[in-house]
Write an enzyme that holds these catalytic residues in place. Structure first.
Site, PDB file in Angstrom:
ATOM      1  CG  HIS A  24      -2.979   7.572   6.309  1.00  0.00           C
ATOM      2  ND1 HIS A  24      -3.777   8.265   5.450  1.00  0.00           N
ATOM      3  CD2 HIS A  24      -2.088   6.889   5.524  1.00  0.00           C
ATOM      4  CE1 HIS A  24      -3.392   8.034   4.207  1.00  0.00           C
ATOM      5  NE2 HIS A  24      -2.389   7.194   4.218  1.00  0.00           N
ATOM      6  CG  ASN A  57       6.132   5.618   3.774  1.00  0.00           C
ATOM      7  OD1 ASN A  57       6.784   5.808   2.764  1.00  0.00           O
ATOM      8  ND2 ASN A  57       5.250   4.660   3.849  1.00  0.00           N
ATOM      9  N   GLY A  80      -0.538   6.547  -2.341  1.00  0.00           N
ATOM     10  CA  GLY A  80      -1.020   5.256  -2.788  1.00  0.00           C
ATOM     11  C   GLY A  80      -1.552   5.334  -4.199  1.00  0.00           C
ATOM     12  CE1 TYR A  94       2.671   8.141  -3.410  1.00  0.00           C
ATOM     13  CE2 TYR A  94       4.364   7.922  -1.715  1.00  0.00           C
ATOM     14  CZ  TYR A  94       3.074   7.682  -2.170  1.00  0.00           C
ATOM     15  OH  TYR A  94       2.201   6.979  -1.377  1.00  0.00           O
TER      16      TYR A  94
END
Length: 522
Positions: free
Chosen positions: A97, A209, A74, A67
């Site tokens: 972002h 993150n 997402g 991932y």
């Protein structure tokens, strides 16, 4: 943990704070943020980060589905990305972002979030390259502070939008403050003697993150709250003297039979602060008992200390946590997608902090009312006016205090009870922890103003009851105030006085001066 300083060619040089992902505490955060103590990676962190990066490179080379490395983000996690596009994926991630809005976060907050992000990466579970992590640390040490807008985080999936503005600067994009100037990210790095990096696989995700925005705001808010909690005891003691209060309620016997440590600690503080006062009274001398805002100080201020202890415990864990996704566990060869980025623990802590500190201002405003209200003050002039009727004295300062306290009640509404799904319902529950932290910081700034108003009013009351009767500790507080605020004998604007006193309370020098007389307060 005290910061050690060593002599270096006639000047004092602080020993660097070593980041290992496990031992950061608020005191060290404050040293880096406010005293510009330098930061370094410890040796074990260097090895862990390098080993984890090697694992990422091997996964990419092998074409493994990971991932955010070889997939989209997402809801796009089902979209496979080729190894050849893994680098561009990270660049696109940061650019897309970086859409936070609002005022830039203050420089201390930005320094704190950079430090906390570096510490999380130093744990060696994020897959970042050493050179990327080192650039982040170099920016801290050389004073390159990214422009990070304050609004835009849901407090889950990490503080994605605002942290992306930090990552932009490392890429030589975005904006940063350097030596007081707002510059392009590239120009700020160049002026500081640094070069941008080109993000590689996993690195963009590793940088954004996490929960560092809410945790950095929360950590600095906690530091100020702990200071204000002690200062509130000091100011309340001065108010109690001016109202000829009864310290019997603070007797050890009372608090030992309801043995909350924080309540006991505040009661001891009040006894230390009032020692030597000639203004306090005994039970039955003027009245049998005081109103709650005086008599219940240990119980109310002590309960706020309980809140601060809870918040400190949660922040101590969070500032030493790996909060990105996925996490890599080199020793077991595992890559696991989890949810450590979810800010719920800090959201609850920040909401609790708002409530606890709001109550500190609530009870302070009630003491201010007792000082200015002739029906409650025990003989003080109405509104502490030297010319009642002709001069309004401190009448409207209580209005201001009441207004701020009311605002705090709105801000104290818990942000964590809200959740709005995002990313096409893939991210269907969020914490709003960063909103909670931002509101907590506003509450604490407001508390400092409410306490400043009480202190100014208490000092005015002291002019009428006689400053020569003050306890040694409260006399120091009174004297410190008078350096900034002369007696209000004739009506004048006190706006600047209130702001200046609030700032002085937050800085902590007055607290240190009083503790030099009383000893360390709880």
């Amino acid at each position: 943990m005290a910061i050690e300083y060593k002599q270096q060619e006639g000047s004092l040089e602080a020993t660097p704070v070593l980041l290992d992902g496990a031992q950061l505490i608020p005191e060290l955060v404050a040293a880096v943020v406010y005293d510009n103590v330098p930061v370094e990676l410890d040796e074990q962190s260097l090895r862990r980060v390098s080993a984890c990066r090697k694992m990422v490179d091997e996964l990419v080379d092998a074409g493994q589905v990971v991932y955010g490395v070889t997939t989209g983000f997402g809801k796009f996690s089902d979209v496979t990305i080729s190894p050849q596009d893994a680098v561009q994926l990270q660049v696109n991630l940061i650019r897309s972002h970086a859409c936070a809005v609002g005022r830039p976060l203050p420089e201390p907050t930005v320094r704190a979030l950079m430090l906390l992000r570096a510490n999380a990466l130093a744990k060696g579970h994020s897959g970042i390259r050493l050179e990327t992590l080192q650039l982040l640390i170099d920016c801290i040490n050389r004073g390159v502070h990214p422009v990070v807008p304050e609004q835009g985080s849901l407090g889950a999936s990490g503080d994605l939008a605002p942290l992306s503005h930090l990552a932009l600067v490392l890429m030589g994009e975005g904006e940063a403050f350097y030596q007081g100037e707002r510059l392009s990210g590239q120009k700020a790095l160049t002026n500081a003697g640094l070069k941008p990096i080109s993000l590689q696989a996993k690195e963009g995700l590793a940088l954004i993150n996490g929960t560092q925005i809410m945790t950095s705001i929360g950590t600095l808010a906690l530091i100020q709250s702990q200071r204000l909690a002690k200062i509130a005891d000091m100011i309340a003691s001065l108010t109690l003297e001016c109202l000829r209060g009864i310290p019997d309620a603070f007797a050890e016997e009372v608090h030992q039979v309801r043995p909350y440590p924080e309540q006991i600690g505040v009661a001891k503080n009040l006894c230390m602060l009032l020692r030597g006062s000639k203004l306090t009274t005994r039970q039955g001398e003027l009245r049998v008992q005081d109103a709650y805002s005086l008599r219940c100080l240990p119980q109310v201020h002590g309960a706020t200390r309980q809140v601060l202890a809870y918040v400190e415990d949660k922040l101590a864990i969070e500032m030493n946590a790996a909060t990105d996704n996925p996490l890599l566990f080199v020793d077991k060869g595992l890559v696991i997608s989890g949810g450590n980025f979810h800010g719920q623990p800090i959201a609850f802590a920040m909401d609790f902090l708002k409530i606890g500190m709001s109550e500190l201002s609530n009870i302070s405003e009630r003491r201010t009312e007792r000082l200015v209200n002739p029906a409650l003050s025990g003989g003080l002039p109405a509104f502490l006016s030297h010319h009642p009727g002709m001069s309004s004295g401190m009448m409207i300062t209580q209005y201001v205090s009441a207004s701020i306290v009311s605002e705090n009640k709105v801000l104290a509404h818990p942000s964590s009870v809200d959740s709005i799904p995002s990313s096409a319902n893939q991210e269907d529950h969020v914490s709003m922890g960063t909103t909670a932290a931002r509101h907590a910081a506003q509450v604490i700034d407001n508390v400092s103003k409410v306490l400043a108003i009480e202190l100014i009013c208490a000092a005015e009351a002291a002019e009428f009851v006689g400053t020569e009767g003050l306890a040694p500790a409260t006399r120091i507080l009174y004297d410190k105030l008078r350096v900034l605020v002369p007696p209000v004998v004739e009506d004048r604007s006190t706006s600047r006085d209130i702001e200046n006193v609030a700032n002085a309370l937050l800085e902590g020098e007055w607290l240190q001066a009083v503790e030099a007389v009383t000893g360390k307060l709880f």
